[in-house]
Design an enzyme around this catalytic site. Structure first.
Site, short mmCIF file in Angstrom:
data_model
loop_
_atom_site.label_atom_id
_atom_site.label_comp_id
_atom_site.label_asym_id
_atom_site.label_seq_id
_atom_site.Cartn_x
_atom_site.Cartn_y
_atom_site.Cartn_z
N GLU A 241 55.24 118.96 34.70
CA GLU A 241 55.20 117.55 34.35
C GLU A 241 53.94 117.20 33.57
O GLU A 241 53.89 116.19 32.89
CB GLU A 241 55.32 116.69 35.60
N SER A 242 52.90 118.04 33.70
CA SER A 242 51.61 117.77 33.07
C SER A 242 51.60 118.19 31.60
O SER A 242 50.59 118.65 31.10
CB SER A 242 50.50 118.48 33.84
N LYS B 14 50.94 128.20 29.06
CA LYS B 14 51.80 127.23 28.41
C LYS B 14 51.37 127.14 26.95
O LYS B 14 50.26 127.51 26.60
CB LYS B 14 51.74 125.89 29.11
N ARG C 16 47.06 111.76 41.97
CA ARG C 16 48.29 111.78 41.17
C ARG C 16 49.45 111.46 42.10
O ARG C 16 49.61 112.09 43.15
CB ARG C 16 48.51 113.14 40.54
N THR D 111 42.19 124.11 39.41
CA THR D 111 43.55 124.44 39.00
C THR D 111 43.54 125.48 37.88
O THR D 111 44.39 126.36 37.82
CB THR D 111 44.29 123.17 38.52
N SER E 147 40.19 122.07 28.54
CA SER E 147 41.54 121.62 28.23
C SER E 147 41.59 120.21 27.68
O SER E 147 40.97 119.91 26.67
CB SER E 147 42.40 121.75 29.48
N HIS E 148 42.29 119.34 28.41
CA HIS E 148 42.55 117.97 27.95
C HIS E 148 41.37 117.04 28.23
O HIS E 148 41.43 115.87 27.88
CB HIS E 148 43.78 117.44 28.67
N ASP F 198 47.42 124.16 24.74
CA ASP F 198 48.51 124.63 25.60
C ASP F 198 49.44 123.50 26.04
O ASP F 198 50.56 123.75 26.47
CB ASP F 198 47.99 125.43 26.80
N ARG F 199 49.01 122.25 25.92
CA ARG F 199 49.89 121.13 26.31
C ARG F 199 50.59 120.54 25.09
O ARG F 199 50.09 120.63 23.98
CB ARG F 199 49.08 120.02 26.97
N ASP G 127 42.89 122.47 24.10
CA ASP G 127 42.96 123.92 23.89
C ASP G 127 44.35 124.38 23.46
O ASP G 127 44.62 125.58 23.44
CB ASP G 127 42.50 124.67 25.14
N THR H 203 51.38 123.53 41.48
CA THR H 203 50.79 123.16 40.20
C THR H 203 49.78 124.21 39.76
O THR H 203 48.94 124.64 40.55
CB THR H 203 50.09 121.79 40.34
N ASP I 289 46.86 119.22 23.06
CA ASP I 289 45.63 118.88 23.78
C ASP I 289 44.43 119.69 23.27
O ASP I 289 44.52 120.40 22.26
CB ASP I 289 45.81 119.09 25.28
C1 G16 Z 1 46.03 122.77 34.13
C2 G16 Z 1 46.97 123.79 34.70
C3 G16 Z 1 48.34 123.21 34.81
C4 G16 Z 1 48.30 121.94 35.65
C5 G16 Z 1 47.33 120.97 35.02
C6 G16 Z 1 47.12 119.73 35.85
O1 G16 Z 1 46.38 122.50 32.82
O2 G16 Z 1 47.01 124.95 33.91
O3 G16 Z 1 49.16 124.16 35.39
O4 G16 Z 1 49.57 121.37 35.74
O5 G16 Z 1 46.07 121.58 34.88
O6 G16 Z 1 46.49 120.08 37.02
P1 G16 Z 1 45.91 119.00 38.01
O7 G16 Z 1 47.07 118.12 38.37
O8 G16 Z 1 45.37 119.79 39.16
O9 G16 Z 1 44.86 118.21 37.27
P2 G16 Z 1 45.29 122.49 31.67
O10 G16 Z 1 46.05 122.08 30.44
O11 G16 Z 1 44.28 121.48 32.10
O12 G16 Z 1 44.74 123.87 31.62
#
Ligand code: G16
Length: 541
Positions: free
Chosen positions: A362-363, A374, A494, A17, A111-112, A279-280, A277, A342, A275
């Site tokens: 939603e994430s 984001k 999910r 993603t 990320s998270h 962005d969340r 990095d 997504t 989170d």
């Molecule tokens: C990434 C993407 C988001 C996505 C999220 C969850 O976020 O940039 O657009 O909504 O993953 O994705 P998935 O449902 O495929 O795990 P981040 O914050 O991880 O970069």
């Protein structure tokens, strides 16, 4: 001196993603990072180009940065702008790419996902517009990893990334910059810092939990130093390579300490978390949780109260699994609304084309056209700006919003670390049953339609298939099933659940209680327990 190192393709270097994310030991294994970075440069070209480089500071961030710099130099890049200590939040990196009009950037983050020697690491490429590379580009990078035979490396000592200023690495210039300064300046152009400062001076109190991840220095500078929030407003504000053992995913499960505080007698007026990095974001009022879908809708409805959006919005975009709450706001404002797959990368074209101003998922992701990622702290500041102007509590603002637009009850249930084969079998069965579902009764609801979401980008016409199975009911309720594209082990299922209440009664229920029939229907239609052996989710947001 530039050496050419012989290598062979390594299986599985397919970005998900948001970039390539793997266990840290995998990324640290022989040739792994180098193969992927060479594939990036082979696809986008490096000769004479300028890039931004930074990451969220997780374990291996510092050493990976030195490798990437040596490879950039060996591939002929002219200049790389690096955050001091190889640190940049993802939105700050996006901003630096745009501000300096570079040819893109490389962001090191998972990320998270937790960080550490046995946790996760990741690398992604962002385009010259500051946004994550689109599917066509990441697919080309993946193809390149399957045929790679060599990579180029400059033999040189490490660059002193602790010292701000200009450095030389072979023929390449390395500019080490403060990671916060330009980002904080951008925020000052968007929000009414005077009004927010006055609100803090008047006794308004908040808690900002950076979860020992990259947002800490940004939050301290903006909230405490520039806006006058009392010292100690920002907690867990020192970024650590292992995030202090925390799981830096700002949701009610992983940001439990913040949730507990916000629901206690000693709760401040406002709480937020971000989170790994940066962005969340998660937003909480005193005694009330704001779902990310509702947050997007409230921000869209009130953005004009902030100077950067005073002229109004051009459109609002959301990912398909995000609730339709934002659509109702867009309809009321008479502006465009967009539903994308997504992944923030899908918003890029809409933002570049000026069709959408605010986007959200939603994430726990919300952002705008100020960058192409984001942006967690941006969302916190927009909320603060709205609170400063409206002089109401988060609970009052939410209740007024629901009274006006109705309420989209919403929740996401995650079932983690499922055996991949079992998850794939569940989806195969579900996809096979789609044509039989319309008209079927379940839990007192009737299925209206069922499909596998496909998206045609309205700007460039590119098509993305199989983006999530949707089941829509006649009463407006909805279930969406997807497999996460950001995990590094097994599969994460999910399940996204939504039910609309028009009001005026029934707007104040507990979300899980309001969604109970939809949840039961979700289990029944997909046979979750039979396929996965799970009866209850690991994470509820
Ligand atoms: C990434 C993407 C988001 C996505 C999220 C969850 O976020 O940039 O657009 O909504 O993953 O994705 P998935 O449902 O495929 O795990 P981040 O914050 O991880 O970069």
């Amino acid at each position: 001196m530039i050496t050419t190192v012989a290598t062979t393709p390594i299986a599985g270097q397919k970005p998900g993603t948001s970039g390539l994310r793997k266990k840290t030991p995998v990324f640290m294994s022989r040739h792994y990072l180098e193969n992927f970075v060479q594939a990036i440069f082979d696809v986008v070209g490096a000769k004479g180009k300028a890039f931004v480089l930074g990451g969220d500071g997780r374990y291996f961030n510092d050493r990976a940065a030195q490798v990437i710099l040596r490879m950039a130099a060996a591939n002929g890049a002219a200049r790389v702008i690096v955050g001091q200590g190889a640190i940049l939040s993802t939105p700050a990196a996006s901003h630096l790419i745009r501000l300096n009009q570079t040819d893109g950037g490389i962001i090191m983050s998972a990320s998270h996902n937790p960080g550490g020697p046995d946790e996760d690491f990741g690398v992604k490429f962002n385009m010259p517009n500051g946004g994550p590379a689109p599917e066509a580009v990441t697919e080309a990078m993946f193809q390149r990893t399957t045929e790679i035979t060599e990579y180029r490396m400059l033999e040189a000592q490490d660059v002193d990334l602790g010292r701000i200023g200009r450095h030389q690495l072979g023929d390449m210039v390395v500019d080490v910059v403060d990671p916060v300064t330009d980002y904080a300046a951008l925020m000052e152009t968007l929000f009414d810092f005077g009004a927010i400062r006055a609100m803090f001076a008047g006794g308004f109190r908040m808690r900002m939990d950076s979860m020992c991840a990259v947002t800490g220095p940004y939050a301290v500078e903006v909230l405490e130093n520039r806006l006058g929030a009392p010292k100690g407003t920002c907690v867990n504000a020192t970024p650590l390579p292992d995030f202090g053992g925390m799981h830096p995913d700002p949701n009610p499960t992983w940001a439990k300490a913040l949730m507990d505080e916000m629901f206690s007698d000693a709760a401040p007026d406002f709480g937020a978390a971000s989170d790994g990095d940066g962005d969340r974001n998660m937003v909480v009022g005193r005694g009330i949780y704001v779902s990310p879908s509702d947050s997007l809708a409230v921000l869209a409805a009130n953005a004009h109260l902030a100077p950067g959006y005073a002229k109004g919005l051009r459109g609002v975009a959301r990912s398909m699994p995000t609730s339709a709450a934002a659509d109702r706001v867009a309809d009321a404002l008479g502006i465009g609304k967009y539903e994308t797959p997504t992944g923030w990368k899908f918003f890029g074209n809409l933002l570049d084309a000026g069709q959408a101003t605010i986007c959200g998922e939603e994430s726990f992701g919300t952002g705008s056209d100020h960058v192409r990622e984001k942006d967690g702290l941006w969302a916190v500041l927009l909320w603060l700006n709205i609170l400063a102007v409206r002089k109401q509590s988060v609970a009052e603002i939410l209740r007024e919003h629901w009274a006006k637009f109705g309420r989209n009850y919403y929740s996401r249930h995650d079932f983690e670390a499922i055996e991949t084969a079992r998850a794939d079998a569940m989806f195969a069965a579900l996809r096979g049953s789609l044509s039989d579902l319309p008209g079927r009764q379940v839990e007192g609801m009737v299925v209206q339609s069922a499909d596998d979401f496909a998206y045609t980008d309205p700007v460039d016409g590119s098509v993305s298939q199989k983006q999530g199975v949707r089941v829509l009911f006649q009463d407006g309720s909805r279930i969406v099933y997807r497999l996460s594209g950001t995990g590094t082990e097994g599969a994460t299922l999910r399940v996204y659940l939504e039910r609309y209440a028009a009001g005026p009664s029934g707007l104040d229920l507990d979300a899980q209680a309001a969604l109970a029939p939809v949840i039961r229907a979700a289990h029944a239609l997909a046979g979750i327990a039979d396929h996965t052996g799970r009866t209850a989710p690991d994470v509820v947001t």
